[in-house]
Design an enzyme around this catalytic site. Structure first.
Site, short mmCIF file in Angstrom:
data_model
loop_
_atom_site.label_atom_id
_atom_site.label_comp_id
_atom_site.label_asym_id
_atom_site.label_seq_id
_atom_site.Cartn_x
_atom_site.Cartn_y
_atom_site.Cartn_z
N LYS A 160 0.73 -1.22 0.15
CA LYS A 160 -0.16 -0.09 0.09
C LYS A 160 0.74 1.25 0.23
CE LYS A 160 -4.42 -1.51 2.11
NZ LYS A 160 -5.33 -1.33 3.08
N LYS B 233 -4.80 -11.26 -6.43
CA LYS B 233 -6.05 -11.56 -5.68
C LYS B 233 -7.06 -10.68 -6.13
CE LYS B 233 -6.22 -8.50 -1.63
NZ LYS B 233 -6.90 -8.20 -0.35
N LYS C 193 -11.47 -5.03 -4.27
CA LYS C 193 -12.21 -3.92 -4.69
C LYS C 193 -11.76 -2.66 -4.98
CE LYS C 193 -13.22 -3.47 0.20
NZ LYS C 193 -13.85 -3.93 1.65
P1 AMP Z 1 -11.10 -5.96 3.28
O1 AMP Z 1 -12.02 -5.58 2.17
O2 AMP Z 1 -9.61 -5.91 2.76
O3 AMP Z 1 -11.17 -5.25 4.52
O4 AMP Z 1 -11.28 -7.47 3.72
C1 AMP Z 1 -12.16 -7.98 4.09
C2 AMP Z 1 -12.04 -9.68 4.49
O5 AMP Z 1 -12.12 -10.24 3.20
C3 AMP Z 1 -10.60 -9.87 4.96
O6 AMP Z 1 -10.65 -11.16 5.59
C4 AMP Z 1 -9.90 -10.39 3.48
O7 AMP Z 1 -8.94 -11.40 4.12
C5 AMP Z 1 -10.94 -10.98 3.00
N1 AMP Z 1 -10.65 -10.95 1.50
C6 AMP Z 1 -10.31 -9.66 0.66
N2 AMP Z 1 -10.24 -9.98 -0.64
C7 AMP Z 1 -10.25 -11.42 -0.54
C8 AMP Z 1 -9.85 -12.33 -1.72
N3 AMP Z 1 -9.74 -12.14 -2.97
N4 AMP Z 1 -10.19 -13.58 -1.49
C9 AMP Z 1 -10.41 -13.95 -0.08
N5 AMP Z 1 -10.57 -13.42 0.81
C10 AMP Z 1 -10.54 -12.14 0.50
#
Ligand code: AMP
Ligand code: TRP
Length: 326
Positions: free
Chosen positions: A111, A192, A195
């Site tokens: 980041k 990965k 969003k």
């Molecule tokens: P965040 O949107 O970064 O706050 O992520 C929220 C949750 O979703 C966290 O537990 C991340 O590890 C999980 N997560 C985010 N992107 C992925 C992905 N591409 N595959 C699986 N889990 C994800």
């Protein structure tokens, strides 16, 4: 009964990566554990946020949690900024975490490399995340694969504190799905699904219209040869699509592979699109109802009160152990 804690940042509409990798486990765990699920708005401001957008994203994430199956009667669903103890323990743990270990976090490295200015908060982010988890003495933390390193740091911080000041924190275990822990981009299956990807074709948003889902899946990259087969190393694109299919349809990958034996990618992708649309439809309908109902704000406030009671017990203990006059 085991305690569970997890958090998601209100930084935009969730993708099916968030849903399949994290949220589906949250929903399952709430029937067997005492669960705390958090909208981590304090983490969101480690990068610049437009205040109006942050507020909207926070309510939208609350609605998405409930629409995806988090039952506010079973789980404590709250906003991090409503419970002051997160900020308080966050500071205390910044003074336990080491500069060197924070600098080794790959999320920070990625980041910070993408920005001209990097806040101190982006650097100390994992100490706040440790505080989130340790405040509730959580045994289990369901997350996607990308959060594993942060969880290891949380465990190190908890153990360091316990060794130095006496037993204080439960040392939490990560809970990461073998299938779905890392859903990949539809355009670059070695990256990965996120969003924050500049290209909307890389991810499926939880609020994408059925036709948008169909278009994104039909354009998703595939691998060479035409066989639908699970092989992460040699066929990352199809393996990712198989994972999405299996999780959305509540079937095993083997079962799905067997169904498409000898059929090529065309029919598989066409059905996959319908499976994803069918999984999203009820969630989207419930989401729209919740967003227009006006019931979410009160729900978050009540949950924050319950969370704060638990969190305060930990903060008092920590402050006493550190030598503050209490
Ligand atoms: P965040 O949107 O970064 O706050 O992520 C929220 C949750 O979703 C966290 O537990 C991340 O590890 C999980 N997560 C985010 N992107 C992925 C992905 N591409 N595959 C699986 N889990 C994800
Ligand atoms: N860092 C997590 C992410 O980006 C979000 C998060 C903050 C979290 N605090 C947490 C996840 C505590 C689990 C537990 O996805």
């Amino acid at each position: 009964m085991k305690r569970v804690f997890s958090g998601i940042q209100p930084s935009g509409t969730l993708t099916i990566g968030n849903y399949l990798g994290a949220m589906k486990n949250f929903v399952r765990l709430q029937n067997e554990a005492e669960c705390y699920f958090c909208i981590v708005d304090l983490h969101a401001i480690t990068v610049p946020q437009d205040p109006a957008v942050l507020r909207t994203n926070t309510m939208s994430l609350a609605a998405m949690y409930v629409a995806s199956g988090i039952d506010p009667k079973k789980s404590t669903l709250f906003a991090q900024s409503h419970v002051r103890q997160h900020t308080e323990l966050g500071w205390l743990l910044q003074c336990i975490a080491y500069y060197g270990e924070l600098g080794r976090m790959t999320q920070f490295k990625d980041k910070s490399a993408q920005r001209d200015v990097v806040t101190a908060g982006l650097f100390t982010y994992p100490a706040l995340m440790a505080a989130d988890i340790l405040l509730y003495q959580a045994d289990l933390v369901p997350v996607g694969e990308d959060q594993k390193q942060h969880l290891e740091l949380t465990r190190d911080i908890a153990e360091r504190f316990n060794n130095r000041f006496g037993q204080t924190f439960v040392v939490p275990e990560p809970y990461i799905s073998k299938v779905g822990g890392r859903i990949m981009s539809l355009e670059e299956p070695t990256k990965k699904m996120s969003k924050s990807d500049e290209s909307a074709g890389a991810y499926i948003s939880m609020l994408d219209e059925p036709d948008v889902v169909r278009k994104k899946i039909s354009r998703a990259v595939t691998d060479s040869e035409r066989e639908v087969r699970y092989d992460d190393a040699n066929k990352p694109a199809i393996s990712n699509l198989l994972t999405i299919y299996a999780l959305c349809a509540d079937r095993t990958v083997e079962d799905v592979v067997a169904q498409y034996a000898g059929q090529g990618y065309g029919p598989f992708k066409k059905d996959l699109a319908e499976v994803v649309v069918a999984a999203l439809e009820p969630i989207q309908a419930r989401y729209r109802e919740l967003m227009s109902s006006g019931e979410l704000a009160a729900l978050l406030r009540d949950a924050a009160e319950r969370a704060a009671e638990v969190a305060e017990v930990t903060v008092q203990d920590v402050k006493e152990k550190l030598g503050f006059v209490v």
